[in-house]
Design a protein around this motif. Structure first.
Motif, short mmCIF file in Angstrom:
data_model
loop_
_atom_site.label_atom_id
_atom_site.label_comp_id
_atom_site.label_asym_id
_atom_site.label_seq_id
_atom_site.Cartn_x
_atom_site.Cartn_y
_atom_site.Cartn_z
N HIS A 1 -16.23 14.56 27.22
CA HIS A 1 -16.23 14.30 25.78
C HIS A 1 -15.91 12.83 25.49
O HIS A 1 -16.19 12.34 24.39
N CYS A 2 -15.36 12.12 26.48
CA CYS A 2 -15.17 10.67 26.35
C CYS A 2 -16.46 9.92 26.66
O CYS A 2 -16.92 9.07 25.89
N THR A 3 -17.07 10.23 27.82
CA THR A 3 -18.25 9.48 28.25
C THR A 3 -19.48 9.81 27.41
O THR A 3 -20.43 9.04 27.38
N ARG A 4 -19.45 10.94 26.73
CA ARG A 4 -20.59 11.30 25.87
C ARG A 4 -20.71 10.38 24.66
O ARG A 4 -21.81 10.06 24.21
N VAL A 5 -19.55 9.92 24.15
CA VAL A 5 -19.58 9.16 22.88
C VAL A 5 -19.46 7.66 23.08
O VAL A 5 -19.66 6.90 22.13
N VAL A 6 -19.13 7.19 24.30
CA VAL A 6 -18.98 5.76 24.56
C VAL A 6 -19.88 5.37 25.72
O VAL A 6 -19.78 5.92 26.82
N SER A 7 -20.77 4.41 25.50
CA SER A 7 -21.69 3.99 26.56
C SER A 7 -21.11 2.87 27.42
O SER A 7 -21.45 2.76 28.60
N GLN A 8 -20.22 2.05 26.86
CA GLN A 8 -19.66 0.91 27.60
C GLN A 8 -18.16 0.87 27.41
O GLN A 8 -17.67 0.70 26.30
N TRP A 9 -17.42 1.02 28.50
CA TRP A 9 -15.97 0.94 28.49
C TRP A 9 -15.52 -0.44 28.98
O TRP A 9 -16.31 -1.18 29.57
N ASN A 10 -14.25 -0.73 28.81
CA ASN A 10 -13.72 -1.99 29.33
C ASN A 10 -13.70 -2.03 30.85
O ASN A 10 -13.50 -3.09 31.45
N VAL A 11 -13.91 -0.88 31.51
CA VAL A 11 -13.92 -0.82 32.97
C VAL A 11 -15.33 -0.66 33.54
O VAL A 11 -15.51 -0.69 34.75
N GLY A 12 -16.33 -0.45 32.65
CA GLY A 12 -17.69 -0.29 33.13
C GLY A 12 -18.46 0.71 32.27
O GLY A 12 -17.91 1.34 31.36
N PRO A 13 -19.77 0.87 32.53
CA PRO A 13 -20.61 1.74 31.70
C PRO A 13 -20.52 3.22 32.07
O PRO A 13 -20.33 3.57 33.24
N SER A 14 -20.69 4.08 31.07
CA SER A 14 -20.79 5.51 31.33
C SER A 14 -22.09 5.80 32.07
O SER A 14 -23.13 5.23 31.77
N GLN A 15 -22.02 6.68 33.05
CA GLN A 15 -23.19 7.02 33.86
C GLN A 15 -23.59 8.49 33.74
O GLN A 15 -24.60 8.91 34.30
N ALA B 1 -5.05 3.67 30.24
CA ALA B 1 -5.99 3.72 29.12
C ALA B 1 -7.27 2.95 29.42
O ALA B 1 -7.27 1.94 30.10
N ILE B 2 -8.38 3.46 28.88
CA ILE B 2 -9.65 2.73 28.86
C ILE B 2 -10.15 2.75 27.42
O ILE B 2 -9.87 3.68 26.66
N THR B 3 -10.87 1.71 27.03
CA THR B 3 -11.32 1.60 25.65
C THR B 3 -12.80 1.25 25.59
O THR B 3 -13.36 0.63 26.50
N GLY B 4 -13.43 1.66 24.49
CA GLY B 4 -14.83 1.34 24.27
C GLY B 4 -15.30 1.96 22.98
O GLY B 4 -14.94 3.09 22.67
N GLY B 5 -16.08 1.24 22.20
CA GLY B 5 -16.66 1.78 20.99
C GLY B 5 -15.65 2.28 19.99
O GLY B 5 -15.92 3.21 19.25
N GLY B 6 -14.46 1.67 19.97
CA GLY B 6 -13.44 2.10 19.03
C GLY B 6 -12.66 3.32 19.48
O GLY B 6 -11.85 3.86 18.72
N THR B 7 -12.88 3.79 20.70
CA THR B 7 -12.23 4.99 21.21
C THR B 7 -11.36 4.64 22.41
O THR B 7 -11.68 3.75 23.19
N ILE C 1 -18.07 7.25 35.01
CA ILE C 1 -18.09 5.84 34.60
C ILE C 1 -18.23 4.98 35.86
O ILE C 1 -17.51 5.19 36.84
N ARG C 2 -19.17 4.02 35.84
CA ARG C 2 -19.27 3.09 36.96
C ARG C 2 -18.17 2.05 36.82
O ARG C 2 -18.09 1.34 35.82
N ASN C 3 -17.29 1.99 37.81
CA ASN C 3 -16.12 1.11 37.77
C ASN C 3 -16.52 -0.27 38.29
O ASN C 3 -16.76 -0.47 39.48
N THR C 4 -16.56 -1.24 37.38
CA THR C 4 -16.97 -2.60 37.75
C THR C 4 -15.80 -3.57 37.82
O THR C 4 -16.00 -4.78 37.89
#
Length: 371
Positions: free
Chosen positions: A229-243, A202-208, A255-258
């Motif tokens: 459809h995941c990266t479109r609605v969340v800009s920042q995940w717990n693993v890195g930002p959507s690109q 699982a990855i999480t961000g923005g309540g999703t 998603i850039r994996n940081t």
């Protein structure tokens, strides 16, 4: 259907749904050894596939293992025949035993197919005729909770219509299907078609919450290829930002994996993992596995290719349809066959699940799978 983290409303859509949810990239650290006698399969993956086939198809474990041993070579045979014969073939698939079958339109081509090591099946409709029929159906205004895809086993385009079908002009769609004659089969299904946000862990961000797809790299930087459809609605995940995000029409994102962790293996949810060493196009009849953070490791087979799914959020084209279990939170998760990556979890219907081919996403972003 999108799964919303605690504190947000859970929005359910029915028959075809997008699946969203999330842990770190659907991959764990170290792959395990191949199951004895099934090259490229982690033991848990082979066990899952065998259990699915024995229950779903009523065959013995020994017969199931033989199918897994056979199908990779069969897929290679089909690729070689397709490259050689081009549009002289009219679709390919694997039969119930994992053996290669090629649809042909004439006896001379059938002889060439048999000489190449596959079964030849004489059919009525060419690839071009079926593609034209599908294009005609897709020219009708989209009706939510319907899908249109190719079934080479019956040499038809299949229009699946859910009892929840809404929007557009369903009557016009059905009239068009009728006009196309036996090139089209109408199939009635129950439930809605939903997005399924999730893949692998699982990855999480923005309540999703979504699942991790495939760990990849470009220029020394790690990325996760996931559902658009995941990266479109969340800009920042717990693993890195959507690109990047491509949805609807496609369903892939980046998603850039940081995190500093990006192994080329899929989590099997018991502390072990399945190494992914390559990617390929899916084949109808191919036995597959899916890893996602809601339903975890499930197995099934490829039912149709080039499927257009009309979600409430928009239409997505050229998807893979399987009968493997997927649910909300699985979006982005991995579709694979042993060590071969095939797709990214997009959504679900009633007894079906839909996947974005991973090769298209890799090409779009110029990334390569991590080893």
């Amino acid at each position: 259907m999108r799964k919303i983290v605690k504190g947000r409303r859970f929005v359910a859509r029915s028959a075809i749904a997008l699946l969203a949810g999330a842990t770190a990239a659907g991959f764990l650290a170290a792959p395990v050894a191949s199951a004895a006698g099934v090259d490229g399969y982690a033991p848990e993956v082979a066990q899952s596939a065998v259990a699915d086939m024995t229950e779903r198809e009523g065959i013995s474990p020994a017969a199931a293992i033989e199918i897994l041993r056979t199908q990779n070579a069969s897929v290679r045979t089909l690729d070689q025949i397709s490259d050689k014969l081009g549009d002289r073939t009219a679709g390919v698939y694997l039969d119930a035993k994992g053996k290669p079958v090629v649809n042909v339109l004439d006896a001379a081509t059938a002889d060439e197919v048999r000489a190449s090591g596959a079964e030849a099946k004489l059919v009525r409709h060419s690839t071009q005729a079926l593609a034209s029929a599908q294009s005609t159906l897709e020219s009708v205004p989209a009706v939510t909770h319907t899908s249109i895809g190719l079934d080479p086993k019956t040499n038809q385009v299949v229009l699946s219509v859910s009892d929840a079908a809404t929007g557009g002009d369903l009557a016009a769609l059905l009239r068009t299907a009728h006009r196309l004659g036996d090139r089209v089969r109408v199939e009635r299904v129950t439930g809605e078609m939903h997005l399924a946000i999730l893949n692998g862990e699982a990855i999480t961000g923005g309540g999703t919450r979504c699942s991790v797809g495939f760990n990849t790299n470009k220029g020394g930087q790690n990325y996760i290829v996931d559902a658009g459809h995941c990266t479109r609605v969340v800009s920042q995940w717990n693993v890195g930002p959507s690109q990047g995000a491509s949805f609807p029409t496609n369903d892939y994102g980046l998603i850039r994996n940081t995190t500093g962790s990006a192994p080329g293996a899929v989590t099997l949810w018991n502390g072990s993992s399945q190494k992914i060493s390559s990617h390929a196009a899916a084949t109808v009849g191919q036995r597959i596995q899916k890893s996602g953070s809601t339903t975890r490791l499930t197995s099934g087979s490829v039912q149709r290719l080039n499927v257009t799914v009309n979600y409430s959020e928009g239409s997505v084209h050229q998807l893979i349809q399987t009968n493997a279990l997927a649910n909300p939170g699985d979006s982005g998760g991995c579709l694979f066959s042993g060590s071969v990556g095939l797709g990214i979890t997009s959504g679900k219907g009633s007894g079906t699940s839909y996947y974005q081919p991973v090769g298209e996403a890799l090409t779009a972003y110029g990334v390569t799978l991590n080893s």
